[in-house]
Design a protein around this motif. Structure first.
Motif, PDB file in Angstrom:
ATOM      1  N   PRO A  32       0.863  -1.305  -0.129  1.00 17.07           N
ATOM      2  CA  PRO A  32      -0.227  -0.077  -0.094  1.00 17.07           C
ATOM      3  C   PRO A  32       0.760   1.102  -0.014  1.00 17.07           C
ATOM      4  CG  PRO A  32       0.106  -1.004   2.187  1.00 17.07           C
ATOM      5  CD  PRO A  32       0.725  -2.098   1.207  1.00 17.07           C
ATOM      6  N   PRO A  33       0.257   2.432  -0.419  1.00 16.89           N
ATOM      7  CA  PRO A  33       1.007   3.886  -0.441  1.00 16.89           C
ATOM      8  C   PRO A  33       1.795   4.030   0.958  1.00 16.89           C
ATOM      9  CG  PRO A  33      -1.015   3.821  -1.487  1.00 16.89           C
ATOM     10  CD  PRO A  33      -1.101   2.654  -0.753  1.00 16.89           C
ATOM     11  N   VAL A  34       1.178   3.781   2.017  1.00 20.13           N
ATOM     12  CA  VAL A  34       1.659   3.910   3.433  1.00 20.13           C
ATOM     13  C   VAL A  34       1.575   2.688   4.054  1.00 20.13           C
ATOM     14  CG1 VAL A  34       1.413   5.303   5.615  1.00 20.13           C
ATOM     15  CG2 VAL A  34       0.756   6.347   3.459  1.00 20.13           C
ATOM     16  N   ALA A  35       2.961   2.544   4.634  1.00 13.01           N
ATOM     17  CA  ALA A  35       3.257   1.144   5.281  1.00 13.01           C
ATOM     18  C   ALA A  35       4.483   1.441   6.301  1.00 13.01           C
ATOM     19  CB  ALA A  35       3.354   0.170   4.317  1.00 13.01           C
ATOM     20  N   LEU A  36       4.620   0.196   7.087  1.00 10.62           N
ATOM     21  CA  LEU A  36       6.147   0.312   7.875  1.00 10.62           C
ATOM     22  C   LEU A  36       6.977  -0.643   7.365  1.00 10.62           C
ATOM     23  CD1 LEU A  36       4.207   0.389  11.281  1.00 10.62           C
ATOM     24  CD2 LEU A  36       5.375   2.391  10.137  1.00 10.62           C
ATOM     25  N   ALA A  37       8.219  -0.192   7.015  1.00  6.78           N
ATOM     26  CA  ALA A  37       9.409  -1.060   6.463  1.00  6.78           C
ATOM     27  C   ALA A  37       9.986  -1.540   7.869  1.00  6.78           C
ATOM     28  CB  ALA A  37      10.166  -0.224   5.910  1.00  6.78           C
ATOM     29  N   ASP A  39      -5.163  -5.765  13.513  1.00  9.80           N
ATOM     30  CA  ASP A  39      -6.301  -6.190  12.593  1.00  9.80           C
ATOM     31  C   ASP A  39      -6.960  -5.091  12.225  1.00  9.80           C
ATOM     32  OD1 ASP A  39      -5.874  -8.679  13.068  1.00  9.80           O
ATOM     33  OD2 ASP A  39      -6.897  -8.780  15.102  1.00  9.80           O
ATOM     34  N   GLY A  40      -6.145  -3.921  11.711  1.00 12.37           N
ATOM     35  CA  GLY A  40      -6.679  -2.755  10.859  1.00 12.37           C
ATOM     36  C   GLY A  40      -7.184  -1.710  11.940  1.00 12.37           C
ATOM     37  N   ALA A  41      -7.386  -1.910  13.271  1.00  6.59           N
ATOM     38  CA  ALA A  41      -7.858  -0.898  14.158  1.00  6.59           C
ATOM     39  C   ALA A  41      -6.851   0.298  14.227  1.00  6.59           C
ATOM     40  CB  ALA A  41      -8.166  -1.449  15.561  1.00  6.59           C
ATOM     41  N   THR A  42      -5.549   0.236  14.049  1.00  4.52           N
ATOM     42  CA  THR A  42      -4.773   1.462  14.293  1.00  4.52           C
ATOM     43  C   THR A  42      -4.109   1.711  12.946  1.00  4.52           C
ATOM     44  OG1 THR A  42      -3.978   0.398  16.553  1.00  4.52           O
ATOM     45  CG2 THR A  42      -2.505   2.021  15.495  1.00  4.52           C
ATOM     46  N   ASP A  43      -4.350   2.947  12.809  1.00  8.19           N
ATOM     47  CA  ASP A  43      -4.020   3.820  11.533  1.00  8.19           C
ATOM     48  C   ASP A  43      -2.270   3.487  11.452  1.00  8.19           C
ATOM     49  OD1 ASP A  43      -2.981   5.483   9.587  1.00  8.19           O
ATOM     50  OD2 ASP A  43      -4.179   7.172  10.061  1.00  8.19           O
ATOM     51  N   ILE A  44      -1.894   2.873  10.532  1.00  5.98           N
ATOM     52  CA  ILE A  44      -0.721   2.391   9.953  1.00  5.98           C
ATOM     53  C   ILE A  44       0.208   3.678  10.108  1.00  5.98           C
ATOM     54  CG2 ILE A  44      -0.628   2.570   7.531  1.00  5.98           C
ATOM     55  CD1 ILE A  44       0.928  -0.279   9.097  1.00  5.98           C
ATOM     56  N   GLY A  45      -0.214   4.801   9.763  1.00  4.78           N
ATOM     57  CA  GLY A  45       0.424   6.272   9.793  1.00  4.78           C
ATOM     58  C   GLY A  45       0.822   6.553  11.142  1.00  4.78           C
ATOM     59  N   THR A  46       0.090   6.128  12.421  1.00  2.00           N
ATOM     60  CA  THR A  46       0.459   6.865  13.731  1.00  2.00           C
ATOM     61  C   THR A  46       1.175   5.721  14.588  1.00  2.00           C
ATOM     62  OG1 THR A  46      -1.887   5.677  14.542  1.00  2.00           O
ATOM     63  CG2 THR A  46      -1.864   7.884  13.477  1.00  2.00           C
ATOM     64  N   ALA A  47       0.864   4.458  14.218  1.00  2.00           N
ATOM     65  CA  ALA A  47       1.787   3.530  14.960  1.00  2.00           C
ATOM     66  C   ALA A  47       1.898   4.084  16.601  1.00  2.00           C
ATOM     67  CB  ALA A  47       3.209   3.461  14.566  1.00  2.00           C
ATOM     68  N   PRO A  48       2.108   3.282  17.612  1.00  2.00           N
ATOM     69  CA  PRO A  48       2.483   1.876  17.572  1.00  2.00           C
ATOM     70  C   PRO A  48       1.338   1.024  17.533  1.00  2.00           C
ATOM     71  CG  PRO A  48       2.786   2.991  19.641  1.00  2.00           C
ATOM     72  CD  PRO A  48       2.296   3.978  18.927  1.00  2.00           C
ATOM     73  N   ASP A  73      15.436  -6.214   0.894  1.00  2.00           N
ATOM     74  CA  ASP A  73      15.316  -7.513   1.638  1.00  2.00           C
ATOM     75  C   ASP A  73      14.803  -7.311   2.966  1.00  2.00           C
ATOM     76  OD1 ASP A  73      15.078 -10.328   1.477  1.00  2.00           O
ATOM     77  OD2 ASP A  73      17.077 -10.439   2.188  1.00  2.00           O
ATOM     78  N   ASN A  74      13.474  -6.610   3.045  1.00  2.00           N
ATOM     79  CA  ASN A  74      13.097  -6.504   4.599  1.00  2.00           C
ATOM     80  C   ASN A  74      11.299  -6.638   4.437  1.00  2.00           C
ATOM     81  OD1 ASN A  74      15.142  -5.471   6.151  1.00  2.00           O
ATOM     82  ND2 ASN A  74      15.399  -4.132   4.442  1.00  2.00           N
ATOM     83  N   PRO A  75      10.860  -7.155   5.502  1.00  2.00           N
ATOM     84  CA  PRO A  75       9.459  -7.196   5.525  1.00  2.00           C
ATOM     85  C   PRO A  75       8.718  -5.724   5.367  1.00  2.00           C
ATOM     86  CG  PRO A  75      10.192  -7.539   7.755  1.00  2.00           C
ATOM     87  CD  PRO A  75      11.414  -7.608   6.688  1.00  2.00           C
ATOM     88  N   ILE A  76       7.657  -5.888   5.218  1.00  2.00           N
ATOM     89  CA  ILE A  76       6.712  -4.491   4.879  1.00  2.00           C
ATOM     90  C   ILE A  76       5.671  -4.837   5.691  1.00  2.00           C
ATOM     91  CG2 ILE A  76       5.773  -2.901   3.596  1.00  2.00           C
ATOM     92  CD1 ILE A  76       8.554  -2.858   2.918  1.00  2.00           C
ATOM     93  N   ILE A  77       5.285  -4.166   6.741  1.00  2.00           N
ATOM     94  CA  ILE A  77       4.299  -4.067   7.704  1.00  2.00           C
ATOM     95  C   ILE A  77       3.093  -3.240   6.995  1.00  2.00           C
ATOM     96  CG2 ILE A  77       3.135  -3.815   9.953  1.00  2.00           C
ATOM     97  CD1 ILE A  77       6.243  -3.782  10.968  1.00  2.00           C
ATOM     98  N   GLU A 121      15.619  -3.176  12.992  1.00  2.69           N
ATOM     99  CA  GLU A 121      15.233  -1.455  13.633  1.00  2.69           C
ATOM    100  C   GLU A 121      13.668  -1.587  13.781  1.00  2.69           C
ATOM    101  OE1 GLU A 121      17.127   1.579  11.875  1.00  2.69           O
ATOM    102  OE2 GLU A 121      19.178   0.626  11.705  1.00  2.69           O
ATOM    103  N   ASN A 122      13.467  -0.683  14.668  1.00  3.50           N
ATOM    104  CA  ASN A 122      11.890  -0.193  14.669  1.00  3.50           C
ATOM    105  C   ASN A 122      11.591   0.212  13.384  1.00  3.50           C
ATOM    106  OD1 ASN A 122      11.684  -0.692  17.545  1.00  3.50           O
ATOM    107  ND2 ASN A 122      12.377   1.308  18.033  1.00  3.50           N
ATOM    108  N   PRO A 123      10.297  -0.664  12.992  1.00  3.99           N
ATOM    109  CA  PRO A 123       9.924  -0.245  11.670  1.00  3.99           C
ATOM    110  C   PRO A 123       9.589   1.233  11.473  1.00  3.99           C
ATOM    111  CG  PRO A 123       8.529  -2.004  12.809  1.00  3.99           C
ATOM    112  CD  PRO A 123       9.525  -1.381  13.600  1.00  3.99           C
ATOM    113  N   ARG A 124       9.997   1.609   9.923  1.00  4.89           N
ATOM    114  CA  ARG A 124       9.916   3.315   9.868  1.00  4.89           C
ATOM    115  C   ARG A 124       8.790   3.380   8.872  1.00  4.89           C
ATOM    116  NH1 ARG A 124      11.533   5.020   5.075  1.00  4.89           N
ATOM    117  NH2 ARG A 124      13.138   3.678   4.174  1.00  4.89           N
ATOM    118  N   LEU A 125       8.157   4.450   9.068  1.00  4.54           N
ATOM    119  CA  LEU A 125       6.909   4.673   7.842  1.00  4.54           C
ATOM    120  C   LEU A 125       7.422   5.051   6.582  1.00  4.54           C
ATOM    121  CD1 LEU A 125       3.871   5.288   7.900  1.00  4.54           C
ATOM    122  CD2 LEU A 125       4.435   7.805   8.257  1.00  4.54           C
TER     123      LEU A 125
END
Length: 114
Positions: free
Chosen positions: A11-16, A51-60, A42-46, A21-25
């Motif tokens: 998606p356009p906004v995610a956490l790498a 379960d979708g209740a927290t906006d990925i842009g606001t974390a944690p 070669d890293n996962p993208i969160i 390290e702590n994932p970054r936006l």
């Protein structure tokens, strides 16, 4: 992997999760180069928190969906060694990238996902 581009499943906004390290936006609109670099690292993208209740842009939050690191996916596919026509059940589909890779390798009609 070149036949199924990873960026189509991020998606356009995610956490790498870069280098343990702590994932970054990452934000395709605000920082296109950073987004592309993260997507093709070669890293996962969160892609989902709580379960979708927290906006990925606001974390944690707790990671509940992601796109696995390409190196891990490559190892998985090498170990599985799927051949055309092999039936595959993938559980925990996440973004669908691994499922799409499997479809490319064995045929879409042979892949079931959840």
């Amino acid at each position: 992997m070149r036949e199924v581009p990873r960026h189509l499943f991020i998606p356009p906004v995610a956490l790498a999760g870069l280098g343990g390290e702590n994932p970054r936006l990452i934000d395709r609109e605000a920082d296109p180069r950073g987004w592309w670099d993260a997507v093709y690292s070669d890293n996962p993208i969160i892609t989902q928190l709580d379960d979708g209740a927290t906006d990925i842009g606001t974390a944690p939050g707790d990671s509940t969906s992601s796109c696995s690191a390409p190196g891990i996916v490559a190892q998985f596919l090498e170990l599985l060694d799927p051949e055309p026509g092999t039936q595959v059940l993938e559980i925990g589909t996440g973004t669908g990238w691994t499922a799409a890779l499997l479809c490319h390798l064995v045929g879409a009609a042979n892949v079931a996902t959840t």
